[in-house]
Design a protein around this motif. Structure first.
Motif, PDB file in Angstrom:
ATOM      1  N   GLY A 146      -7.736  11.374   5.433  1.00  0.00           N
ATOM      2  CA  GLY A 146      -7.688  10.170   6.261  1.00  0.00           C
ATOM      3  C   GLY A 146      -7.077   8.988   5.540  1.00  0.00           C
ATOM      4  N   ALA A 147      -7.477   8.792   4.281  1.00  0.00           N
ATOM      5  CA  ALA A 147      -6.929   7.680   3.499  1.00  0.00           C
ATOM      6  C   ALA A 147      -5.429   7.876   3.269  1.00  0.00           C
ATOM      7  CB  ALA A 147      -7.672   7.550   2.173  1.00  0.00           C
ATOM      8  N   ALA A 148      -5.036   9.107   2.993  1.00  0.00           N
ATOM      9  CA  ALA A 148      -3.609   9.386   2.763  1.00  0.00           C
ATOM     10  C   ALA A 148      -2.796   9.159   4.037  1.00  0.00           C
ATOM     11  CB  ALA A 148      -3.434  10.820   2.266  1.00  0.00           C
ATOM     12  N   THR A 149      -3.314   9.602   5.148  1.00  0.00           N
ATOM     13  CA  THR A 149      -2.606   9.412   6.424  1.00  0.00           C
ATOM     14  C   THR A 149      -2.421   7.930   6.715  1.00  0.00           C
ATOM     15  OG1 THR A 149      -3.511  11.482   7.282  1.00  0.00           O
ATOM     16  CG2 THR A 149      -2.636   9.933   8.899  1.00  0.00           C
ATOM     17  N   ALA A 150      -3.501   7.170   6.565  1.00  0.00           N
ATOM     18  CA  ALA A 150      -3.408   5.725   6.818  1.00  0.00           C
ATOM     19  C   ALA A 150      -2.516   5.053   5.784  1.00  0.00           C
ATOM     20  CB  ALA A 150      -4.802   5.110   6.813  1.00  0.00           C
ATOM     21  N   GLY A 151      -2.600   5.495   4.544  1.00  0.00           N
ATOM     22  CA  GLY A 151      -1.752   4.922   3.502  1.00  0.00           C
ATOM     23  C   GLY A 151      -0.276   5.158   3.766  1.00  0.00           C
ATOM     24  N   LEU A 152       0.042   6.377   4.217  1.00  0.00           N
ATOM     25  CA  LEU A 152       1.433   6.694   4.530  1.00  0.00           C
ATOM     26  C   LEU A 152       1.955   5.862   5.700  1.00  0.00           C
ATOM     27  CD1 LEU A 152       1.416  10.570   4.091  1.00  0.00           C
ATOM     28  CD2 LEU A 152       2.634   8.891   2.674  1.00  0.00           C
ATOM     29  N   GLY A 153       1.062   5.509   6.609  1.00  0.00           N
ATOM     30  CA  GLY A 153       1.468   4.735   7.782  1.00  0.00           C
ATOM     31  C   GLY A 153       1.277   3.244   7.643  1.00  0.00           C
ATOM     32  N   ALA A 154       0.888   2.787   6.465  1.00  0.00           N
ATOM     33  CA  ALA A 154       0.563   1.368   6.278  1.00  0.00           C
ATOM     34  C   ALA A 154       1.733   0.447   6.629  1.00  0.00           C
ATOM     35  CB  ALA A 154       0.110   1.115   4.843  1.00  0.00           C
ATOM     36  N   ARG A 155       2.924   0.822   6.255  1.00  0.00           N
ATOM     37  CA  ARG A 155       4.080  -0.034   6.569  1.00  0.00           C
ATOM     38  C   ARG A 155       4.310  -0.109   8.070  1.00  0.00           C
ATOM     39  NH1 ARG A 155       9.040   0.653   2.604  1.00  0.00           N
ATOM     40  NH2 ARG A 155       9.410  -1.416   3.411  1.00  0.00           N
ATOM     41  N   TRP A 156       4.040   0.990   8.764  1.00  0.00           N
ATOM     42  CA  TRP A 156       4.221   1.034  10.212  1.00  0.00           C
ATOM     43  C   TRP A 156       3.251   0.093  10.926  1.00  0.00           C
ATOM     44  CZ3 TRP A 156       1.321   4.056  14.114  1.00  0.00           C
ATOM     45  CH2 TRP A 156       1.946   4.020  15.377  1.00  0.00           C
ATOM     46  N   ILE A 157       2.040  -0.060  10.356  1.00  0.00           N
ATOM     47  CA  ILE A 157       1.069  -0.973  10.964  1.00  0.00           C
ATOM     48  C   ILE A 157       1.670  -2.376  11.025  1.00  0.00           C
ATOM     49  CG2 ILE A 157      -1.192  -2.092  10.706  1.00  0.00           C
ATOM     50  CD1 ILE A 157      -2.213   0.516   9.455  1.00  0.00           C
ATOM     51  N   GLY A 158       2.391  -2.755   9.966  1.00  0.00           N
ATOM     52  CA  GLY A 158       3.096  -4.039   9.986  1.00  0.00           C
ATOM     53  C   GLY A 158       2.271  -5.221   9.539  1.00  0.00           C
ATOM     54  N   VAL A 159       1.308  -4.988   8.675  1.00  0.00           N
ATOM     55  CA  VAL A 159       0.500  -6.102   8.156  1.00  0.00           C
ATOM     56  C   VAL A 159       1.284  -6.806   7.066  1.00  0.00           C
ATOM     57  CG1 VAL A 159      -1.658  -6.726   7.015  1.00  0.00           C
ATOM     58  CG2 VAL A 159      -1.622  -4.867   8.662  1.00  0.00           C
ATOM     59  N   ARG A 160       1.348  -8.115   7.165  1.00  0.00           N
ATOM     60  CA  ARG A 160       2.046  -8.922   6.153  1.00  0.00           C
ATOM     61  C   ARG A 160       0.996  -9.497   5.208  1.00  0.00           C
ATOM     62  NH1 ARG A 160       5.445  -6.899   8.893  1.00  0.00           N
ATOM     63  NH2 ARG A 160       7.209  -7.821   9.963  1.00  0.00           N
ATOM     64  N   HIS A 161       1.159  -9.218   3.921  1.00  0.00           N
ATOM     65  CA  HIS A 161       0.256  -9.799   2.908  1.00  0.00           C
ATOM     66  C   HIS A 161       0.988 -10.958   2.262  1.00  0.00           C
ATOM     67  CE1 HIS A 161      -2.619  -6.581   3.331  1.00  0.00           C
ATOM     68  NE2 HIS A 161      -1.622  -5.726   3.316  1.00  0.00           N
ATOM     69  N   GLY A 162       0.214 -12.023   2.043  1.00  0.00           N
ATOM     70  CA  GLY A 162       0.923 -13.138   1.617  1.00  0.00           C
ATOM     71  C   GLY A 162       0.708 -13.831   0.420  1.00  0.00           C
TER      72      GLY A 162
END
Length: 162
Positions: A146-162
């Motif tokens: 689960g963590a790997a799947t979410a990690g692989l898709g993290a860029r797709w989520i589109g969260v901007r860290h600032g």
């Protein structure tokens, strides 16, 4: 070692409140329902990042579906040396789909600023041992998936860290 660890954690299910909590977590996590509902609630409340919440929810659902596919391939039977405290939707144990969706939600929803997802996901994972339906290795593998799947898709989520 898997059997011994499961037996040790499962013994906590002898405590009424622990067993009730573990059962409630197990029921709410069936088919990823808790996490899907949480993601949709996040999308409804956080209108500015609705798309990100929906993508995080899709990642969580995808992780869950992948774990179900792995179960069909591996076909590891559930533990039989402890008495389960809940009924299960299937007879295969590896990986834990509850742990998979919980970890995917912890990573993806956590990235969106929902810190409660991490301790709730940990409790969900532990509940699968307390109710006696998974070996610790099932839960660990599910959480990693689960963590790997979410990690692989993290860029797709589109969260901007600032």
């Amino acid at each position: 070692m898997d059997r011994r660890l499961l037996s040790m954690v499962h013994a906590y299910g002898d405590h009424t409140r622990v067993a009730a909590t573990a059962r409630a977590l197990s029921r709410s996590g069936e088919h990823g329902a808790l996490w899907l509902a949480a993601g949709l609630a996040g999308a409804a409340v956080d209108r500015e990042r609705r798309g990100a919440w929906l993508r995080a929810t899709v990642l969580t659902a995808t992780a869950h579906l992948v774990s179900m596919g792995v179960k069909r391939i591996v076909r590891r039977p559930r533990p039989t040396h402890v008495r389960p405290l809940v009924r299960t939707a299937g007879r295969h144990s590896f990986p834990s789909s509850h742990a998979t969706s919980a970890a995917a939600a912890a990573v993806s929803f956590g990235a969106l600023g929902a810190p409660v997802a991490v301790p709730l996901a940990a409790a969900m994972c532990l509940s699968r041992l307390v109710v006696g339906v998974h070996y610790p290795s099932d839960v660990a593998a599910g959480a990693a998936l689960g963590a790997a799947t979410a990690g692989l898709g993290a860029r797709w989520i589109g969260v901007r860290h600032g």
